[in-house]
Design an enzyme around this catalytic site. Structure first.
Site, PDB file in Angstrom:
ATOM      1  N   ASN A   1      -3.968   7.771  12.302  1.00 21.15           N
ATOM      2  CA  ASN A   1      -4.822   7.256  13.040  1.00 21.15           C
ATOM      3  C   ASN A   1      -5.024   5.908  14.154  1.00 21.15           C
ATOM      4  OD1 ASN A   1      -7.026   9.583  12.211  1.00 21.15           O
ATOM      5  ND2 ASN A   1      -6.543   9.447  10.530  1.00 21.15           N
TER       6      ASN A   1
ATOM      7  N   ARG B   1     -13.230  -7.246  -6.029  1.00 16.26           N
ATOM      8  CA  ARG B   1     -12.757  -6.579  -4.928  1.00 16.26           C
ATOM      9  C   ARG B   1     -13.848  -7.683  -4.132  1.00 16.26           C
ATOM     10  NH1 ARG B   1     -16.249  -1.421  -3.988  1.00 16.26           N
ATOM     11  NH2 ARG B   1     -17.317  -1.275  -6.545  1.00 16.26           N
TER      12      ARG B   1
ATOM     13  N   MET C   1      -7.075   1.930   1.995  1.00 20.64           N
ATOM     14  CA  MET C   1      -7.066   2.650   0.591  1.00 20.64           C
ATOM     15  C   MET C   1      -7.765   1.976  -0.308  1.00 20.64           C
ATOM     16  SD  MET C   1      -6.588   5.595   0.666  1.00 20.64           S
ATOM     17  CE  MET C   1      -5.667   6.403  -0.837  1.00 20.64           C
TER      18      MET C   1
ATOM     19  N   ILE D   1     -12.296   0.418  -1.723  1.00 19.77           N
ATOM     20  CA  ILE D   1     -13.319   0.682  -2.045  1.00 19.77           C
ATOM     21  C   ILE D   1     -13.902  -0.396  -1.864  1.00 19.77           C
ATOM     22  CG2 ILE D   1     -15.165   1.555  -3.366  1.00 19.77           C
ATOM     23  CD1 ILE D   1     -13.151   3.361  -4.601  1.00 19.77           C
TER      24      ILE D   1
ATOM     25  N   ASN E   1     -15.114   5.756   8.898  1.00 15.52           N
ATOM     26  CA  ASN E   1     -14.527   6.130   7.855  1.00 15.52           C
ATOM     27  C   ASN E   1     -14.164   7.923   8.614  1.00 15.52           C
ATOM     28  OD1 ASN E   1     -12.790   6.123   6.172  1.00 15.52           O
ATOM     29  ND2 ASN E   1     -14.126   7.150   4.682  1.00 15.52           N
TER      30      ASN E   1
ATOM     31  N   HIS F   1     -12.610  10.486   6.989  1.00 19.19           N
ATOM     32  CA  HIS F   1     -12.205  11.581   5.182  1.00 19.19           C
ATOM     33  C   HIS F   1     -12.214  13.161   6.062  1.00 19.19           C
ATOM     34  CE1 HIS F   1     -12.782  12.403   1.033  1.00 19.19           C
ATOM     35  NE2 HIS F   1     -13.403  13.431   2.010  1.00 19.19           N
TER      36      HIS F   1
ATOM     37  N   THR G   1     -21.319   3.510   3.802  1.00 20.86           N
ATOM     38  CA  THR G   1     -22.508   2.539   3.084  1.00 20.86           C
ATOM     39  C   THR G   1     -21.943   2.249   1.609  1.00 20.86           C
ATOM     40  OG1 THR G   1     -23.648   5.078   2.545  1.00 20.86           O
ATOM     41  CG2 THR G   1     -24.662   3.924   4.543  1.00 20.86           C
ATOM     42  N   ASP G   2     -22.466   2.072   0.856  1.00 23.09           N
ATOM     43  CA  ASP G   2     -22.319   1.812  -0.463  1.00 23.09           C
ATOM     44  C   ASP G   2     -21.585   2.719  -1.000  1.00 23.09           C
ATOM     45  OD1 ASP G   2     -22.934  -0.700  -0.537  1.00 23.09           O
ATOM     46  OD2 ASP G   2     -24.580  -0.640  -1.367  1.00 23.09           O
TER      47      ASP G   2
HETATM   48  C1  GRF Z   1      -6.219  10.859   6.905  1.00 21.55           C
HETATM   49  O1  GRF Z   1      -6.357  11.540   5.815  1.00 21.55           O
HETATM   50  C2  GRF Z   1      -7.558   9.726   6.759  1.00 21.55           C
HETATM   51  O2  GRF Z   1      -8.608  10.790   6.402  1.00 21.55           O
HETATM   52  C3  GRF Z   1      -7.603   9.187   5.512  1.00 21.55           C
HETATM   53  O3  GRF Z   1      -6.320   8.946   5.192  1.00 21.55           O
HETATM   54  C4  GRF Z   1      -5.985   9.267   5.867  1.00 21.55           C
HETATM   55  C5  GRF Z   1      -4.779   8.571   6.677  1.00 21.55           C
HETATM   56  O4  GRF Z   1      -3.620   8.886   7.369  1.00 21.55           O
HETATM   57  N1  GRF Z   1      -8.843   8.289   5.616  1.00 21.55           N
HETATM   58  P1  GRF Z   1      -3.051   8.158   8.966  1.00 21.55           P
HETATM   59  O5  GRF Z   1      -2.615   6.037   8.337  1.00 21.55           O
HETATM   60  O6  GRF Z   1      -3.953   7.220   9.490  1.00 21.55           O
HETATM   61  O7  GRF Z   1      -1.707   8.393   9.084  1.00 21.55           O
END
Ligand code: GRF
Length: 221
Positions: free
Chosen positions: A18, A67, A92, A94, A109, A111, A143-144
């Site tokens: 991404n 955290r 990764m 929270i 974000n 998802h 958000t939280d």
């Molecule tokens: C993606 O599937 C995204 O939706 C999730 O984590 C993954 C990240 O992939 N939140 P990358 O590191 O961008 O290849």
């Protein structure tokens, strides 16, 4: 945002595909990637940042007692670049309520599911298990509450009979690369905002996220 371009920090933990989709589109919008922050030193996204000549930094959770202390260390690093927007791209960790408040309305974000369906992990496996005919990805404000902030845009595609979770994940990832930079561009252009706990696009409150439909090959319909 005092300057013309939106200073954007991208937070990663892994491959960074991404992140790459943002790097590839730099120049055709108001986004300026000022820093890539990783929670892992071996994240491939750090290599992508380096190749693109973008500053990068690694802050590891194990070096901090909890955290919030971790998040304070992340924020202290980020502040060297004064970002207007934070893009979570496979980060990764929270985020603590402290961090979310610190950057309220400025964290996006992505998802890999059509939220509110399937928050959390292993979304592709769960979609296959349930026999859903559609799947996709959602960009939302953070958000939280995990994966529950105001939704901005969803990319939706059909599932294919007999498809493996890995194949489905790859197709979903390809549409993430299309919708995420687009949503960030709306934010950079100030068309997208977070106000009163909601997402607003062109001064209209988004009761439902914008929907982009894709065919099975990932082409926008
Ligand atoms: C993606 O599937 C995204 O939706 C999730 O984590 C993954 C990240 O992939 N939140 P990358 O590191 O961008 O290849």
């Amino acid at each position: 945002m005092t300057e013309k371009r939106c200073k954007t920090a991208i937070l990663i933990s892994g491959s960074g595909s991404n992140l790459q989709s943002f790097i590839d589109r730099v120049g055709d919008g108001d986004i300026e990637i000022v820093v890539v922050l990783s929670s892992r030193p071996d994240a491939h996204g750090l290599v992508r940042a380096r190749k693109a000549g973008i500053d990068s930094v690694c802050v590891e959770p194990r070096d901090h007692v909890d955290r919030e202390q971790y998040d304070r260390a992340v924020a202290a690093e980020l502040e060297r670049w004064q970002p207007d927007l934070l893009i979570l791209a496979g980060f990764m960790c929270i985020l603590s309520p402290w961090f979310v408040r610190r950057y309220e309305g400025r964290i996006l974000n992505i998802h890999p599911a059509l939220l509110p369906a399937y928050p959390g992990l292993h979304t592709h496996e769960r979609v296959i298990e349930a026999g859903d005919t559609a799947h996709g990805a959602t960009v939302h404000f953070v958000t939280d509450e995990l994966d529950a902030g105001p939704r901005v845009v969803q990319g939706r595609l059909p599932t294919l009979a007999g498809e493996s979770a890995d194949a489905l994940a790859a197709r979903v990832l390809a549409i993430e690369h299309q919708i995420y930079p687009e949503a960030a561009r709306w934010f950079a252009e100030r068309r997208l905002q977070f106000r009163d706990g909601h997402a607003w696009l062109q001064d209209k409150r988004l009761a439902e996220p914008v929907q982009f439909e894709f065919d099975a090959d990932g082409k926008r319909i």
